[in-house]
Design an enzyme around this catalytic site. Structure first.
Site, PDB file in Angstrom:
ATOM      1  N   TYR A   1      -2.984 -38.152 -53.547  1.00 25.93           N
ATOM      2  CA  TYR A   1      -3.269 -39.366 -54.317  1.00 25.93           C
ATOM      3  C   TYR A   1      -3.045 -40.645 -53.512  1.00 25.93           C
ATOM      4  O   TYR A   1      -3.682 -41.658 -53.774  1.00 25.93           O
ATOM      5  CB  TYR A   1      -2.372 -39.424 -55.561  1.00 25.93           C
ATOM      6  CG  TYR A   1      -2.954 -38.787 -56.789  1.00 25.93           C
ATOM      7  CD1 TYR A   1      -3.332 -37.450 -56.782  1.00 25.93           C
ATOM      8  CD2 TYR A   1      -3.118 -39.507 -57.965  1.00 25.93           C
ATOM      9  CE1 TYR A   1      -3.840 -36.852 -57.915  1.00 25.93           C
ATOM     10  CE2 TYR A   1      -3.635 -38.913 -59.111  1.00 25.93           C
ATOM     11  CZ  TYR A   1      -3.991 -37.589 -59.080  1.00 25.93           C
ATOM     12  OH  TYR A   1      -4.496 -37.014 -60.202  1.00 25.93           O
TER      13      TYR A   1
ATOM     14  N   LYS B   1      -0.026 -24.353 -51.198  1.00 26.13           N
ATOM     15  CA  LYS B   1      -1.167 -23.630 -50.637  1.00 26.13           C
ATOM     16  C   LYS B   1      -0.840 -23.429 -49.151  1.00 26.13           C
ATOM     17  O   LYS B   1      -1.569 -23.849 -48.247  1.00 26.13           O
ATOM     18  CB  LYS B   1      -2.450 -24.451 -50.853  1.00 26.13           C
ATOM     19  CG  LYS B   1      -3.732 -23.762 -50.465  1.00 26.13           C
ATOM     20  CD  LYS B   1      -4.151 -22.644 -51.409  1.00 26.13           C
ATOM     21  CE  LYS B   1      -5.370 -21.923 -50.857  1.00 26.13           C
ATOM     22  NZ  LYS B   1      -5.687 -20.702 -51.610  1.00 26.13           N
TER      23      LYS B   1
ATOM     24  N   ASP C   1      -3.667 -21.360 -56.384  1.00 23.90           N
ATOM     25  CA  ASP C   1      -4.755 -20.632 -57.056  1.00 23.90           C
ATOM     26  C   ASP C   1      -4.179 -19.492 -57.896  1.00 23.90           C
ATOM     27  O   ASP C   1      -4.585 -19.267 -59.041  1.00 23.90           O
ATOM     28  CB  ASP C   1      -5.811 -20.135 -56.052  1.00 23.90           C
ATOM     29  CG  ASP C   1      -5.221 -19.409 -54.852  1.00 23.90           C
ATOM     30  OD1 ASP C   1      -3.978 -19.444 -54.663  1.00 23.90           O
ATOM     31  OD2 ASP C   1      -6.004 -18.796 -54.092  1.00 23.90           O
TER      32      ASP C   1
ATOM     33  N   ASP D   1      -1.250 -32.395 -61.257  1.00 21.01           N
ATOM     34  CA  ASP D   1      -2.201 -32.998 -62.192  1.00 21.01           C
ATOM     35  C   ASP D   1      -3.008 -31.888 -62.861  1.00 21.01           C
ATOM     36  O   ASP D   1      -3.155 -31.849 -64.088  1.00 21.01           O
ATOM     37  CB  ASP D   1      -3.124 -33.968 -61.428  1.00 21.01           C
ATOM     38  CG  ASP D   1      -4.147 -34.606 -62.335  1.00 21.01           C
ATOM     39  OD1 ASP D   1      -3.768 -35.028 -63.443  1.00 21.01           O
ATOM     40  OD2 ASP D   1      -5.340 -34.666 -61.944  1.00 21.01           O
TER      41      ASP D   1
ATOM     42  N   ASP E   1      -2.410 -29.990 -66.916  1.00 23.09           N
ATOM     43  CA  ASP E   1      -3.448 -29.924 -67.960  1.00 23.09           C
ATOM     44  C   ASP E   1      -3.600 -28.481 -68.443  1.00 23.09           C
ATOM     45  O   ASP E   1      -3.748 -28.222 -69.637  1.00 23.09           O
ATOM     46  CB  ASP E   1      -4.810 -30.411 -67.428  1.00 23.09           C
ATOM     47  CG  ASP E   1      -5.006 -31.911 -67.614  1.00 23.09           C
ATOM     48  OD1 ASP E   1      -3.993 -32.641 -67.676  1.00 23.09           O
ATOM     49  OD2 ASP E   1      -6.175 -32.353 -67.693  1.00 23.09           O
TER      50      ASP E   1
END
Ligand code: IPM
Ligand code: MG
Length: 358
Positions: free
Chosen positions: A142, A193, A225, A249, A253
């Site tokens: 970000y 990751k 993942d 983020d 959700d």
């Protein structure tokens, strides 16, 4: 009498509606427990762009900085989507997080037993789920530079964002995760990751090192993942998920939706002098102004404010119990409505929570 000043930034879309109800609940709790909450309102996001040409003014930032806590609704909407990135509504949120030093974002996803049927997943998979996503909030993809889009000599374009983390940035968020874990089920899943991204290989190493001081807490590492998959396969395996800004983020959700609706989930952004509290959902322009929005995520954000910024545990518990009470009585906004339940508007939901507080 204790007195707290709260900067209230309703923002755009459904922001003003849901924040209005959350403030009502805040005032009701204040009245009940004889605590004075003073609110000072200011524009942020698109609403600020419309009036001042920029999403976050110096005055609003000053107000946030000088208050005891910030309550924010939501920012953004189609009206401002064509604007340059540097003055989009979302920039206000990012600037507030950065300027206030809010590097730790706590996003709890907890299933209410009475809402277990509202989830798109099977009841037996999600019953009992209680996850805390701890999202790093002021670094990573970000904020890293270089960033931007440039034109190339051949007429094509090149877009760049950079994922950066330094050791201290990872250490401090890892510590938050382990500290919070000690107050919960003492299990941290650090998500990265590391098989592909060097930055997150560093993340994994630093988290492992910080863990040495927290041997009473269980730590495991998971690729992002796989985590996305595990969240829908077997969400009960998680207690705390700690992760990079962008991964957080996305995963928050996903975790939110396990509970039936993203309209239910609050958040706390901590790390600086002043904490900021906001629902994790967006401004929902499609239903803005219709009185249909679910204010519960914002009401629960107020509860988090009382708990984390003011140490008002009993008062926070009161709000959370009132929310559970109205759900048990069958009140449901459209996003969580089911046959046989009372379809409730935004205002009415605020009112029944206030009544439930007694
Ligand atoms: C969130 C939102 C924000 C984010 C947007 C509105 C900038 O999606 O708080 O999760 O990406 O952080
Ligand atoms: Mg988001």
């Amino acid at each position: 009498m204790n007195k707290y000043t709260i900067a209230v930034l309703p923002g755009d879309g459904i922001g003003p509606e849901i924040v209005g109800e959350a403030v009502k609940v805040l005032m009701a709790v204040g009245k009940k427990h004889k605590i004075c909450f003073e609110t000072k309102e200011a524009l942020v996001g698109g609403a600020s762009i419309d009036k001042y040409g920029i999403p976050l003014t110096e005055e609003t930032l000053k107000l946030a900085n000088s208050s005891d806590a910030v309550l924010l609704g939501a920012v953004g909407g189609p009206k401002w989507e064509g604007l340059d990135y540097s003055i989009r509504p979302e920039r206000a949120l990012l600037a507030l997080r950065k300027e206030l030093g809010l590097f730790a974002n706590l996003r709890p996803a907890k299933i209410y037993p009475v809402l277990a049927d509202a989830s798109t997943l099977k009841k037996e998979i999600i019953e009992g789920v209680d996850i805390m996503v701890i999202r790093e909030l002021t670094g990573g993809l970000y904020f890293g530079t270089p960033k931007g889009v440039e034109k190339l000599p051949d007429g094509t374009e090149r877009g760049v964002n950079t994922m950066i983390y330094t050791t201290p940035e990872i250490e401090r968020i890892a510590k938050v995760a382990f500290d919070v874990a000690r107050k919960r089920r003492k299990k941290v899943t650090s998500v990265d990751k590391a098989n592909v991204l060097e930055t997150t290989e560093l993340w994994r190493r630093v988290v492992t090192k910080v863990h040495k001081d927290y041997q009473d807490v269980e730590l495991n590492h998971m690729y992002v993942d796989n985590c996305a998959m595990q969240l829908v396969r077997n969400p009960k395996q998680f207690d705390i998920i700690v992760t990079e800004n962008t991964f957080g983020d996305i995963l928050s959700d996903e975790a939110a939706m396990l509970t039936g609706s993203i309209g239910m989930l609050p958040s706390a952004s901590l790390g600086g002098k002043v904490g900021m509290y906001e629902p994790i959902h967006g401004s929902a322009p499609d239903i803005a102004g219709q009185g249909k929005a679910n204010p519960i995520a914002t009401v629960l954000s107020v509860a988090m404010m009382l708990r984390f910024s003011f140490n008002l545990t009993k008062e926070a518990d009161d709000i959370e119990m009132a929310v559970e009470g109205v759900l048990n009585k069958g009140y449901r906004t459209a996003d969580i409505h089911q046959p046989g339940k009372k379809l409730t508007g935004c205002k009415e939901m605020g009112e029944v929570v206030v009544n439930e507080l007694g």
